[in-house]
Design a protein around this motif. Structure first.
Motif, mmCIF file in Angstrom:
data_model
loop_
_atom_site.group_PDB
_atom_site.id
_atom_site.type_symbol
_atom_site.label_atom_id
_atom_site.label_comp_id
_atom_site.label_asym_id
_atom_site.label_seq_id
_atom_site.Cartn_x
_atom_site.Cartn_y
_atom_site.Cartn_z
ATOM 1 N N UNK A 222 49.129 -40.692 25.922
ATOM 2 C CA UNK A 222 48.798 -39.949 24.703
ATOM 3 C C UNK A 222 48.226 -40.908 23.650
ATOM 4 N N UNK A 223 47.079 -40.550 23.080
ATOM 5 C CA UNK A 223 46.428 -41.404 22.078
ATOM 6 C C UNK A 223 45.929 -40.532 20.934
ATOM 7 N N UNK A 224 46.158 -40.990 19.708
ATOM 8 C CA UNK A 224 45.611 -40.315 18.532
ATOM 9 C C UNK A 224 44.927 -41.349 17.653
ATOM 10 N N UNK A 225 44.028 -40.869 16.789
ATOM 11 C CA UNK A 225 43.466 -41.765 15.778
ATOM 12 C C UNK A 225 43.964 -41.325 14.407
ATOM 13 N N UNK A 307 50.963 -41.040 5.738
ATOM 14 C CA UNK A 307 52.417 -40.947 5.704
ATOM 15 C C UNK A 307 53.082 -41.437 6.970
ATOM 16 N N UNK A 308 52.346 -42.158 7.816
ATOM 17 C CA UNK A 308 52.877 -42.655 9.092
ATOM 18 C C UNK A 308 53.234 -44.138 8.962
ATOM 19 N N UNK A 309 54.450 -44.497 9.305
ATOM 20 C CA UNK A 309 54.888 -45.892 9.341
ATOM 21 C C UNK A 309 54.423 -46.481 10.678
ATOM 22 N N UNK A 310 53.380 -47.289 10.637
ATOM 23 C CA UNK A 310 52.788 -47.803 11.878
ATOM 24 C C UNK A 310 53.714 -48.765 12.604
ATOM 25 N N UNK A 311 54.475 -49.546 11.872
ATOM 26 C CA UNK A 311 55.407 -50.470 12.522
ATOM 27 C C UNK A 311 56.498 -49.693 13.262
ATOM 28 N N UNK A 312 57.003 -48.655 12.636
ATOM 29 C CA UNK A 312 58.017 -47.823 13.300
ATOM 30 C C UNK A 312 57.459 -47.217 14.575
ATOM 31 N N UNK A 327 47.187 -34.952 17.168
ATOM 32 C CA UNK A 327 45.968 -35.129 16.386
ATOM 33 C C UNK A 327 45.728 -33.999 15.391
ATOM 34 N N UNK A 328 45.946 -32.784 15.820
ATOM 35 C CA UNK A 328 45.635 -31.644 14.951
ATOM 36 C C UNK A 328 46.563 -31.553 13.740
ATOM 37 N N UNK A 329 47.671 -32.280 13.781
ATOM 38 C CA UNK A 329 48.599 -32.243 12.658
ATOM 39 C C UNK A 329 48.372 -33.396 11.673
ATOM 40 N N UNK A 330 47.475 -34.329 12.024
ATOM 41 C CA UNK A 330 47.181 -35.453 11.140
ATOM 42 C C UNK A 330 46.114 -35.061 10.125
#
Length: 498
Positions: A222-225, A307-312, A327-330
């Motif tokens: 699974x991959x999102x941008x 609002x995404x913590x990338x380290x987490x 993706x559709x929720x970002x």
């Protein structure tokens, strides 16, 4: 799935602190490593455990793989986060970590290997029909053939080191007459910087914008941008100001770039956090540049607008969990800007200006974030990158984020070293930046040292005067009562510090 309990951060300064804070929120213990030059660094005190791994020179400390792995063994570490720089994109290190039975919080060694070579990365991306800058598909071995290709592409062209980064091993060639000289210089720089003299050529795009896409992928495919960052304000091919989103691209281009970034990640079976970099020309054509297989310095602006913590997310992915993001929720919310506060002198070609932070007072307030790893009184070491901090502002729109950044810069009081604060303020107020019509040539076209004055800390003299006055006041009061007090009186100055 594995539950990570203790993470060693194979890095220093602000990024080490950044990772530790998220780990603490996740109830994960942390181990700091430090060189002798960083013994008093805040990241050392913040960690649950800290171990000195050698002298100041990075090759004997932060880059010493055997020492790092021994610390992991001694302290029961089950995961390593490499941050950025140092060993973060070293496929050999990732492999050693894996062989030691430790989780590497990042992509696989194979992904790092592929994307670590610009040529291999281009070959992988070409299988997914990603737009590529016209140029050679492999390293140059026949110089005369390379000249013929360059002539077919049309000058100017760019000679680039295959293993390169940070502008090293990169030369612009304006005509065939300059080809041999610039080729020799590029190869020499590539050997000195990377131990690899392989170079290739590309069409030189004279007015490019540097746009990058943040991606996240799990170990289940699974991959999102997470949209784009605008990174075109650079000196020596290295970024100074970044923002998200970009003012320069349309929603349609954003969606297409995002799709291409995901395909680049798929081309090497990527998982973890990564960044796919593109250049955008004057006609809104974009081309794949490279992929950085690590957390980027500028990741906070993406965190602010999503609002995404990338380290987490990196830690959860390393544990084997599936992405909890679709993706559709970002969505993009608001605007964020980051400036890199370097100990550099903008009036002297941005050369490092190491020394002691005599004054160090950070800005604060709504929408202001400072990621740093220094405190007042600390020395800026000559051994590492001269970045003092990252200053990030966030607001509902770009104009408000810019104004908030200008206010924050004015509140950031640093003395003892020259910094890039005054330069960044100059950029933020420039009409070309405000309009979004800037590109990576901003400094060469619009900046000269005489356009700014050396930044002096407006508050430093006031602070110094206040401290002197308070100390004199303490001394006077102590003198007045010393004949009545058998033991030295406790200074009120100490009380003020508590």
């Amino acid at each position: 799935m594995t539950q990570i309990k203790k993470i060693l951060i194979a890095n220093r300064g602000e990024i080490a602190l950044r990772i530790m804070r998220t780990a603490r929120e996740m109830n994960i213990s942390t181990v700091a490593i430090f060189s002798e030059a960083d013994r008093k660094s805040p990241h050392v005190r913040y960690a649950d455990e800290a171990v000195c791994v050698g002298p100041a020179v990075s090759s004997e400390s932060y880059l010493h793989i055997d020492k790092i792995l021994k610390v992991c063994s001694d302290l029961g570490v089950d995961a390593i986060h490499p941050g950025y720089g140092f060993l973060s994109e070293n496929a050999g290190f990732a492999q050693r970590v894996k062989e030691a039975g430790i989780i590497f919080i990042g992509p696989s060694p194979e992904s790092i290997e592929i994307m670590g070579s610009k040529l291999a990365a281009k070959q992988a991306a070409s299988k997914y029909n990603i737009p590529l800058v016209p140029g050679t598909a492999s390293a140059i071995t026949d110089r005369e053939e390379a000249k013929r290709i360059a002539g077919g592409i049309g000058y100017p062209i760019l000679i680039k080191a295959s293993a390169g980064g940070g502008g090293k091993g990169m030369r612009v060639v304006e005509s065939e007459a300059d080809f041999d000289e610039q080729m020799d210089r590029a190869v020499s720089e590539a050997v000195a910087a990377f131990g690899d003299g392989s170079v290739f050529i590309e069409k030189y795009i004279s007015s490019p914008k540097h746009i990058e896409i943040q991606i996240l992928g799990d170990q289940h495919g699974n991959i999102v941008h997470l949209f784009e960052r605008e990174c075109s304000i650079q000196r020596r091919h290295q970024k100074v100001i970044e923002e998200a989103p970009s003012i320069s691209i349309t929603p349609a281009i954003r969606a297409e770039m995002g799709r291409c970034a995901i395909d680049v990640a798929r081309s090497c079976k990527y998982y973890g956090a990564g960044t796919v970099e593109f250049i955008l020309d004057e006609k809104q054509n974009f081309y794949f540049l490279e992929m950085n297989t690590r957390l980027q310095v500028e990741h906070p602006v993406t965190e602010q607008i999503t609002g995404v913590d990338l380290v987490k997310q990196m830690i959860l992915i390393a544990e084997g969990k599936q992405l909890g993001i679709e993706q559709e929720h970002l969505t993009i919310k608001g605007h964020a800007i980051e400036i890199r506060v370097y100990a550099e002198d903008p009036q002297n070609n941005f050369l490092p200006d190491v020394g002691k932070l005599l004054t160090y007072i950070k800005p604060d307030g709504n929408g202001v974030r400072v990621d740093d790893g220094f405190e007042q009184g600390m020395e800026i070491p000559i051994y590492y990158d001269p970045m003092i901090a990252k200053l990030i502002t966030y607001a509902d729109n770009r104009e408000d984020a810019i104004q908030k950044m200008i206010r924050a810069i004015d509140e950031y009081h640093i003395s003892g070293v020259q910094t890039t604060l005054s330069f960044c303020r100059y950029v933020l107020e420039h009409p070309v930046f405000r309009s979004g019509s800037f590109d990576t040539n901003f400094i060469s076209r619009y900046f000269s040292p005489d356009m700014i004055k050396p930044r002096t800390d407006a508050g430093a003299s006031d602070v110094a005067a206040l401290i002197s006055g308070m100390l004199l006041d303490d001394a006077k009061q102590l003198k007045d009562v010393q004949h009545e007090v058998p033991a030295p009186a406790r200074s009120r100055w100490k009380n003020r510090l508590l």
